[in-house]
Design an enzyme around this catalytic site. Structure first.
Site, PDB file in Angstrom:
ATOM      1  CG  HIS A 227      -5.763  -6.312  -0.521  1.00 22.81           C
ATOM      2  ND1 HIS A 227      -6.718  -5.790   0.048  1.00 22.81           N
ATOM      3  CD2 HIS A 227      -5.643  -7.115  -1.612  1.00 22.81           C
ATOM      4  CE1 HIS A 227      -7.641  -6.838  -0.558  1.00 22.81           C
ATOM      5  NE2 HIS A 227      -7.187  -7.404  -1.659  1.00 22.81           N
TER       6      HIS A 227
ATOM      7  NE  ARG B 264      -8.127 -13.216   4.981  1.00 24.11           N
ATOM      8  CZ  ARG B 264      -8.389 -12.055   4.920  1.00 24.11           C
ATOM      9  NH1 ARG B 264      -8.163 -11.093   3.895  1.00 24.11           N
ATOM     10  NH2 ARG B 264      -9.441 -11.513   6.082  1.00 24.11           N
TER      11      ARG B 264
ATOM     12  CB  THR C 212      -7.455  -6.172   9.433  1.00 27.78           C
ATOM     13  OG1 THR C 212      -8.041  -7.186   8.644  1.00 27.78           O
ATOM     14  CG2 THR C 212      -7.749  -4.788   8.742  1.00 27.78           C
TER      15      THR C 212
ATOM     16  CE  LYS D 122      -3.956  -2.310   2.177  1.00 33.12           C
ATOM     17  NZ  LYS D 122      -5.058  -2.120   3.089  1.00 33.12           N
TER      18      LYS D 122
ATOM     19  NE  ARG E 178      -2.771  -6.266   6.591  1.00 30.51           N
ATOM     20  CZ  ARG E 178      -3.865  -6.983   6.130  1.00 30.51           C
ATOM     21  NH1 ARG E 178      -4.508  -7.903   7.198  1.00 30.51           N
ATOM     22  NH2 ARG E 178      -4.541  -6.487   5.195  1.00 30.51           N
TER      23      ARG E 178
ATOM     24  CG  ASN F 203      -3.646  -2.818   6.397  1.00 28.46           C
ATOM     25  OD1 ASN F 203      -3.435  -2.486   5.447  1.00 28.46           O
ATOM     26  ND2 ASN F 203      -4.705  -3.556   6.931  1.00 28.46           N
TER      27      ASN F 203
ATOM     28  CE1 TYR G  71      -9.292  -2.960  -0.413  1.00 27.95           C
ATOM     29  CE2 TYR G  71      -8.478  -0.844  -1.663  1.00 27.95           C
ATOM     30  CZ  TYR G  71      -8.277  -2.155  -1.066  1.00 27.95           C
ATOM     31  OH  TYR G  71      -6.978  -2.403  -0.443  1.00 27.95           O
TER      32      TYR G  71
ATOM     33  CD  GLU H  90      -8.915  -8.923  -4.056  1.00 31.37           C
ATOM     34  OE1 GLU H  90      -9.861  -8.218  -3.454  1.00 31.37           O
ATOM     35  OE2 GLU H  90      -8.045  -9.173  -3.592  1.00 31.37           O
TER      36      GLU H  90
ATOM     37  CG  PHE I 169     -13.404   1.601   6.247  1.00 29.74           C
ATOM     38  CD1 PHE I 169     -12.818   1.135   5.105  1.00 29.74           C
ATOM     39  CD2 PHE I 169     -14.157   1.000   7.523  1.00 29.74           C
ATOM     40  CE1 PHE I 169     -13.153  -0.345   5.200  1.00 29.74           C
ATOM     41  CE2 PHE I 169     -14.409  -0.693   7.300  1.00 29.74           C
ATOM     42  CZ  PHE I 169     -13.824  -1.096   6.240  1.00 29.74           C
TER      43      PHE I 169
END
Ligand code: CMP
Length: 139
Positions: free
Chosen positions: A117, A87, A93, A11, A104, A114, A51, A128, A59
């Site tokens: 993704h 994950r 998250t 990110k 993270r 964070n 998204y 994606e 948010f």
């Protein structure tokens, strides 16, 4: 049966801080094979499309403004049971809640910024991956 590919991206804040190479190194050390990589930047409209699943969340505006605020590093990674394995690997998250040693925890700033993704299902991973890469860009 679970798939072997998932989508991830570094990110904007982590990119600005110069963490992309460190994060890619950690991903590889974690046993994930990087099979596609691209540095690019999302427009606000593209971030909203990517998204869309979160469009009703409070948010959403903050998330899409942030995700279009600077370059990202888009990646496809491969491993058995990729979505769940990745994950687990990146951590919760919210970086404050992420386990020690996870991406993270190491590289995240806050719940929105964070660091990375990670796709949350095989179906979303496929969508994606297609959003960012053509077949000839995946190896
Ligand atoms: P990501 O895996 O990219 O998918 C959706 C993102 O929404 C998630 O990571 C978080 O960065 C972001 N997000 C989730 N909850 C919040 C929140 N309360 N405030 C801001 N961003 C959030």
């Amino acid at each position: 049966m679970s798939g072997i590919r998932t989508y991830t991206m570094v990110k904007p804040t982590a990119m600005r801080k110069g963490f992309a190479a460190g994060i890619m190194n950690k991903i590889t050390e974690g046993g994930f094979k990087i099979i596609a990589a691209k540095m690019t930047k999302l427009s606000l409209e593209e971030a909203e499309a990517f998204y869309a699943i979160h469009s009703e969340r409070p948010f959403f505006g903050e998330l899409t403004t942030f995700m279009s605020s600077g370059p990202i590093m888009a990646l496809v990674v491969e491993k058995e049971n990729a979505v769940e394995a990745y994950r687990d690997f990146i951590g919760a998250t919210n970086p404050e809640e992420a386990a020690d040693g996870t991406i993270r925890k190491l590289y995240g700033t806050n719940i929105g910024e964070n660091a990375v993704h990670g796709s949350d299902s095989d179906e979303n991973a496929a969508n994606e991956i297609n959003f960012f890469f053509s077949d000839r860009e995946i190896f």
